[in-house]
Design a protein around this motif. Structure first.
Motif, PDB file in Angstrom:
ATOM      1  N   GLU A 100      23.095  46.499  58.527  1.00  0.00           N
ATOM      2  CA  GLU A 100      22.525  45.161  58.739  1.00  0.00           C
ATOM      3  C   GLU A 100      21.226  44.996  57.936  1.00  0.00           C
ATOM      4  O   GLU A 100      20.999  43.963  57.290  1.00  0.00           O
ATOM      5  N   ALA A 101      20.373  46.026  57.960  1.00  0.00           N
ATOM      6  CA  ALA A 101      19.093  45.959  57.248  1.00  0.00           C
ATOM      7  C   ALA A 101      19.323  45.828  55.740  1.00  0.00           C
ATOM      8  O   ALA A 101      18.640  45.048  55.058  1.00  0.00           O
ATOM      9  N   LEU A 102      20.284  46.567  55.207  1.00  0.00           N
ATOM     10  CA  LEU A 102      20.577  46.495  53.775  1.00  0.00           C
ATOM     11  C   LEU A 102      21.113  45.115  53.394  1.00  0.00           C
ATOM     12  O   LEU A 102      20.712  44.540  52.381  1.00  0.00           O
ATOM     13  N   THR A 103      21.992  44.588  54.211  1.00  0.00           N
ATOM     14  CA  THR A 103      22.554  43.258  53.936  1.00  0.00           C
ATOM     15  C   THR A 103      21.446  42.202  53.954  1.00  0.00           C
ATOM     16  O   THR A 103      21.376  41.337  53.072  1.00  0.00           O
ATOM     17  N   LYS A 104      20.549  42.283  54.944  1.00  0.00           N
ATOM     18  CA  LYS A 104      19.430  41.329  55.036  1.00  0.00           C
ATOM     19  C   LYS A 104      18.522  41.404  53.813  1.00  0.00           C
ATOM     20  O   LYS A 104      17.929  40.399  53.416  1.00  0.00           O
ATOM     21  N   SER A 105      18.397  42.603  53.240  1.00  0.00           N
ATOM     22  CA  SER A 105      17.522  42.770  52.065  1.00  0.00           C
ATOM     23  C   SER A 105      18.232  42.463  50.756  1.00  0.00           C
ATOM     24  O   SER A 105      17.673  42.684  49.671  1.00  0.00           O
ATOM     25  N   GLY A 106      19.479  41.987  50.843  1.00  0.00           N
ATOM     26  CA  GLY A 106      20.165  41.511  49.647  1.00  0.00           C
ATOM     27  C   GLY A 106      20.987  42.552  48.914  1.00  0.00           C
ATOM     28  O   GLY A 106      21.207  42.437  47.708  1.00  0.00           O
ATOM     29  N   TYR A 107      21.462  43.558  49.640  1.00  0.00           N
ATOM     30  CA  TYR A 107      22.278  44.601  49.017  1.00  0.00           C
ATOM     31  C   TYR A 107      23.756  44.414  49.327  1.00  0.00           C
ATOM     32  O   TYR A 107      24.123  43.958  50.409  1.00  0.00           O
ATOM     33  N   LYS A 108      24.569  44.832  48.383  1.00  0.00           N
ATOM     34  CA  LYS A 108      26.005  45.001  48.611  1.00  0.00           C
ATOM     35  C   LYS A 108      26.252  46.499  48.759  1.00  0.00           C
ATOM     36  O   LYS A 108      25.835  47.294  47.910  1.00  0.00           O
ATOM     37  N   ILE A 109      26.925  46.901  49.824  1.00  0.00           N
ATOM     38  CA  ILE A 109      27.168  48.321  50.085  1.00  0.00           C
ATOM     39  C   ILE A 109      28.460  48.748  49.401  1.00  0.00           C
ATOM     40  O   ILE A 109      29.527  48.177  49.635  1.00  0.00           O
ATOM     41  N   HIS A 110      28.359  49.748  48.544  1.00  0.00           N
ATOM     42  CA  HIS A 110      29.538  50.271  47.836  1.00  0.00           C
ATOM     43  C   HIS A 110      30.150  51.470  48.554  1.00  0.00           C
ATOM     44  O   HIS A 110      31.352  51.698  48.466  1.00  0.00           O
ATOM     45  N   ASP A 111      29.310  52.270  49.209  1.00  0.00           N
ATOM     46  CA  ASP A 111      29.803  53.503  49.855  1.00  0.00           C
ATOM     47  C   ASP A 111      28.887  53.802  51.028  1.00  0.00           C
ATOM     48  O   ASP A 111      27.660  53.704  50.903  1.00  0.00           O
ATOM     49  N   PHE A 112      29.480  54.130  52.158  1.00  0.00           N
ATOM     50  CA  PHE A 112      28.696  54.509  53.344  1.00  0.00           C
ATOM     51  C   PHE A 112      29.382  55.706  53.983  1.00  0.00           C
ATOM     52  O   PHE A 112      30.567  55.641  54.297  1.00  0.00           O
ATOM     53  N   ARG A 113      28.640  56.792  54.143  1.00  0.00           N
ATOM     54  CA  ARG A 113      29.201  58.007  54.737  1.00  0.00           C
ATOM     55  C   ARG A 113      28.285  58.503  55.850  1.00  0.00           C
ATOM     56  O   ARG A 113      27.065  58.352  55.758  1.00  0.00           O
ATOM     57  N   SER A 114      28.892  59.115  56.847  1.00  0.00           N
ATOM     58  CA  SER A 114      28.110  59.688  57.940  1.00  0.00           C
ATOM     59  C   SER A 114      28.489  61.142  58.157  1.00  0.00           C
ATOM     60  O   SER A 114      29.636  61.543  57.948  1.00  0.00           O
TER      61      SER A 114
END
Length: 282
Positions: A240-254
């Motif tokens: 959510e924080a990344l989206t609010k700051s104007g980012y497009k997420i390409h990869d997310f791993r946990s």
């Protein structure tokens, strides 16, 4: 890291947000780089014989992101480097200059000593050898070490809670950013975490790439005598924080921290890795 005063911070001097950020800054004055490195970058957390261990996992995430060929350019800036260089090992082939940053002079001094090959605090050679192995290009680890030392041109103070985090503007915006275990560890609450992310995003070109690694659901960690508060964040909070700051997420791993790596130096439940890209303003 933390704000020294209210000027230009967006908060009145007496506000709870500002005073809690100031308190975070004060708590870091006891930060012990040697203890921090011992707790997090030695066995059992740094076991290079096991790909399931947290340190090899982080190195592989970074190596695979740079292996896409998408992340390259003139300048890469590392936000809140701490006393570590592992996060830059895969980056050094893809940028002409690397800028490290940290709030604490003790951490900046550790980095300067490493660049000058004076470092007696910590031996990064197992990390460099491992990265050379997973990148599989036949590069000799000493070559990579020398390359990073040559490209690490600037080591700057930073305060992620200021609108202009590095003080005077950069000569040019960064083509890419890296940040590991910084924003959640220096923010007293979710709101200041999101604001810090917005502040550092101002250092990145539109279209620039951002590799972010951090702690999931952690409330504290130890670094010598310092017990440092962390704002607990979930995967959803980070996205959510990344989206609010104007980012497009390409990869997310946990990564879920296994019981054997819960060694009492923090209460982290896992680690996240994100490859995001700053979207041009339409």
């Amino acid at each position: 890291m933390s704000g020294h005063g209210a000027e230009g911070s967006g908060w009145p001097a007496s506000s709870p947000a500002m005073s809690s950020i100031t308190a975070v800054g004060e708590s870091y004055q006891k930060f012990n780089p040697r203890a921090y490195l011992q707790n997090n970058y030695m066995p059992p957390r740094a076991d290079f014989t096991s790909e399931d261990c947290v340190v090899p996992w982080k190195l592989r995430c970074l190596a695979e992101a740079f292996a896409t060929g998408e992340i390259h350019g003139h300048t890469l800036i590392d936000i809140g480097s701490g006393p570590t260089i592992y996060q830059l090992l895969s980056a050094c082939d893809h940028f002409e200059e690397i800028i490290a940053t940290d709030y604490l002079e003790v951490n900046r001094e550790v980095l300067r000593q490493w660049v000058q090959d004076k470092m007696d605090v910590f031996d990064w050679s197992p990390y460099i050898k491992h990265v050379c192995k997973i990148e599989g290009r036949g590069e000799q680890w000493k070559e990579k070490e020398q390359k990073l030392r040559e490209k690490l041109r600037q080591i700057l103070p930073i305060d992620v809670h200021q609108p202009n985090p590095v003080g005077s503007p950069l000569r040019q915006l960064a083509d890419a950013m890296v940040s590991t275990f910084c924003l959640e560890a220096v923010s007293p609450d979710r709101l200041s975490f999101e604001q810090a992310l917005q502040n550092i995003t101002s250092l990145l070109k539109p279209g620039g790439h951002f590799l972010l690694i951090g702690a999931l659901e952690e409330s504290f960690y130890l670094a010598g005598e310092a017990k440092l508060s962390v704002v607990p964040v979930s995967e959803a909070d980070v996205k959510e924080a990344l989206t609010k700051s104007g980012y497009k997420i390409h990869d997310f791993r946990s990564y879920i921290m296994p019981p054997g790596l819960k060694i009492g130096v923090d209460d982290v439940s896992g680690v996240f890795f994100v490859h995001a890209q700053k979207q041009p303003v339409v």
